[in-house]
Design an enzyme around this catalytic site. Structure first.
Site, PDB file in Angstrom:
ATOM      1  N   VAL A 230      26.554   5.268  21.330  1.00 17.75           N
ATOM      2  CA  VAL A 230      26.062   4.016  21.899  1.00 17.75           C
ATOM      3  C   VAL A 230      24.535   4.055  21.878  1.00 17.75           C
ATOM      4  O   VAL A 230      23.930   5.034  22.316  1.00 17.75           O
ATOM      5  CB  VAL A 230      26.561   3.801  23.344  1.00 17.75           C
ATOM      6  CG1 VAL A 230      26.064   2.461  23.872  1.00 17.75           C
ATOM      7  CG2 VAL A 230      28.079   3.867  23.403  1.00 17.75           C
TER       8      VAL A 230
ATOM      9  N   GLY B  69      30.423   9.602  22.616  1.00 21.69           N
ATOM     10  CA  GLY B  69      31.808   9.880  22.986  1.00 21.69           C
ATOM     11  C   GLY B  69      32.549  10.563  21.871  1.00 21.69           C
ATOM     12  O   GLY B  69      31.965  10.983  20.858  1.00 21.69           O
TER      13      GLY B  69
ATOM     14  N   ASP C 279      42.160   3.337  33.395  1.00 20.80           N
ATOM     15  CA  ASP C 279      41.226   4.472  33.480  1.00 20.80           C
ATOM     16  C   ASP C 279      40.082   4.170  34.454  1.00 20.80           C
ATOM     17  O   ASP C 279      38.914   4.390  34.145  1.00 20.80           O
ATOM     18  CB  ASP C 279      40.667   4.811  32.093  1.00 20.80           C
ATOM     19  CG  ASP C 279      40.067   6.219  32.031  1.00 20.80           C
ATOM     20  OD1 ASP C 279      40.393   7.039  32.919  1.00 20.80           O
ATOM     21  OD2 ASP C 279      39.289   6.504  31.106  1.00 20.80           O
TER      22      ASP C 279
ATOM     23  N   HIS D 246      34.644   9.310  19.739  1.00 21.73           N
ATOM     24  CA  HIS D 246      34.797   8.531  18.504  1.00 21.73           C
ATOM     25  C   HIS D 246      33.515   7.837  18.039  1.00 21.73           C
ATOM     26  O   HIS D 246      33.534   7.178  16.995  1.00 21.73           O
ATOM     27  CB  HIS D 246      35.877   7.471  18.686  1.00 21.73           C
ATOM     28  CG  HIS D 246      37.213   8.042  19.040  1.00 21.73           C
ATOM     29  ND1 HIS D 246      37.848   9.010  18.291  1.00 21.73           N
ATOM     30  CD2 HIS D 246      38.036   7.785  20.097  1.00 21.73           C
ATOM     31  CE1 HIS D 246      39.006   9.326  18.862  1.00 21.73           C
ATOM     32  NE2 HIS D 246      39.141   8.599  19.948  1.00 21.73           N
ATOM     33  N   GLY D 247      32.423   7.925  18.779  1.00 21.55           N
ATOM     34  CA  GLY D 247      31.232   7.223  18.336  1.00 21.55           C
ATOM     35  C   GLY D 247      30.050   7.403  19.263  1.00 21.55           C
ATOM     36  O   GLY D 247      30.059   8.251  20.164  1.00 21.55           O
TER      37      GLY D 247
END
Length: 442
Positions: free
Chosen positions: A47, A42, A181, A44-45
């Site tokens: 998985v 994503g 969301d 910001h990071g």
């Protein structure tokens, strides 16, 4: 919270562990988590799929997020300076860390079979990353259309999905949480593709005043007030096509400001706006942001699963400027009606059109339900509890009253008892439903 795991409790009843020490082992192991392949990335990071050595190799999804993003620095310095002027303020967080701590705070409160579990937070102050060990949902995202934009799910499968999301949202709203969301990408299947769970709470909002009663999990984070400011609810956060009218509100949506739109001022002389067929009214003043925004997003999700496209779309010939296109989309959401395809689902069940004759056929029931969910004025929208009791949602359940009772959050029982009763109610449904088809990834 303690970093030591209480192995005598089953995983679904453990509290979220918070660990303040991080250990690496040749970059393939983070504490007890052995890292496998990357399964997501994503803004910001990342998985990663991992196995938990402390729990016989249980698979988990390990989310790795940097505390700070280079774009955060200027904003962080400005906010910190402003806050230092005022005594007693909570230290400023970067927007990235604010989002991850918001997600942690919300997930700590949640114990429900239709919400992805957070098992552990590894938050070592000496490291520049925070690690979240979460439930691994190997069934993947809910896929809803093929390469040609046609729906790929049957209407019965869609009912199953929407029913699961309703139960998850009912629990969140009972806890005072607005997801903000809801969309197909944030709905994941379990491995056997029998249960759908809600994920991604990075933009969720918590307000104890919104709780139905005493929460099952008490707030534990001292930063809660700073994380969940009321002013944040007015921000246009989320996926544009799924945002409710009260989120994308513009005061200039009067006809004189938007001559191309299909809206007209009511003859009464008020400033309210109604779409041409009179089916839905936009209030003259911006409505408050409430749990109703999740019902709107769920309705758009429902529409996507049924028809393979969103109800409001920017024309292909629209301006290439992304901000202009968003304004056009928001204008549609606030002022225009939505169309209905002739058929719905991959089984092509006849809908009867946008305003079908009121009867007991499948299509008109679904269109009527969508109409009650896609009301411009949130006061006219169904609540999640009302939605749960809709005849179309209850179709196929042998004892609807018992199912409603068994799946309704209540402070009269603790979380473990609630989960047990929810599972019993779910099995009663699954015994009589056709097993969902395995849909290959696109």
């Amino acid at each position: 919270m303690t970093a030591q795991h209480t192995s005598s409790l089953p995983p679904e009843e453990d509290d979220v562990r918070v660990t303040s020490q991080l250990k690496f082992d040749r970059r393939r192991k983070v504490n007890q988590y052995v890292r496998q392949e990357r399964i997501g990335k994503g803004q910001h990071g990342e998985v990663f799929l991992c196995t938990d050595e402390d729990l016989a190799g249980r698979e988990v999804a390990l989310k790795v997020v940097k505390r700070n993003n280079p774009r955060d620095r200027i904003k962080l310095l400005r906010r910190t300076h402003q806050q230092n002027v005022r005594d007693g303020e909570v230290p400023a967080l970067s927007s990235t860390e604010h989002s991850i701590r918001r997600e942690i705070a919300v997930m700590k409160k949640c114990r429900h079979a239709n919400i992805a579990r957070l098992y552990e937070v590894i938050d070592d102050p000496k490291q520049d990353k925070i690690y979240l060990a979460m439930e691994y949902l190997s069934g993947g995202q809910v896929q809803w259309k093929d390469a040609e934009g046609k729906p790929i799910l049957s209407v019965e499968e869609i009912r199953h999905i929407i029913r699961d999301v309703i139960l998850g949202l009912e629990y969140l709203h009972h806890q005072g949480i607005i997801h903000r969301d809801i969309k197909p990408a944030n709905l994941l299947w379990t491995k056997d593709r029998t249960i759908v769970k809600i994920i991604d709470f990075g933009v969720s909002h918590f307000n104890p005043d919104l709780q139905s009663s005493t929460p099952l999990k008490q707030p534990e984070d001292p930063y809660n007030e700073a994380l969940f400011r009321e002013s944040d609810l007015l921000k246009r956060i989320g996926t544009p096509s799924f945002l409710a009218p009260e989120i994308v509100w513009f005061s200039e949506y009067a006809p004189k400001q938007s001559p191309a739109t299909s809206c007209e001022t009511l003859a009464s002389g008020s400033n309210s706006v109604t779409v041409k067929d009179g089916s839905s009214i936009l209030p003259s003043q911006r409505p408050p942001i409430t749990k109703a925004i999740d019902v709107w997003s769920l309705a758009v999700t429902f529409y996507c699963l049924l028809f393979g496209h969103t109800p409001f779309n920017v024309p292909e010939s629209a301006n290439e400027n992304v901000y202009h296109n968003e304004f056009v989309l928001y204008n549609q959401i606030c002022t225009q009606d939505w169309e209905v395809d002739e058929t719905m689902g991959c089984d092509q069940i006849y809908t009867g059109g946008r305003h079908p004759i009121d009867d007991k056929r499948e299509g008109p029931m679904v269109v009527s339900l969508l109409d009650q969910m896609l009301q411009k004025d949130p006061k006219d929208r169904l609540t999640v509890s009302e939605l749960k009791r809709n005849p179309w949602i209850l179709r196929g359940i042998l004892d609807p009253n018992e199912w409603i009772t068994d799946t309704t959050p209540s402070t009269s029982r603790d979380s473990s008892t609630f989960l047990s009763r929810w599972k019993q109610a779910s099995r009663k449904i699954l015994d009589f439903l056709p097993r969902p088809r395995r849909i290959p990834p696109l």
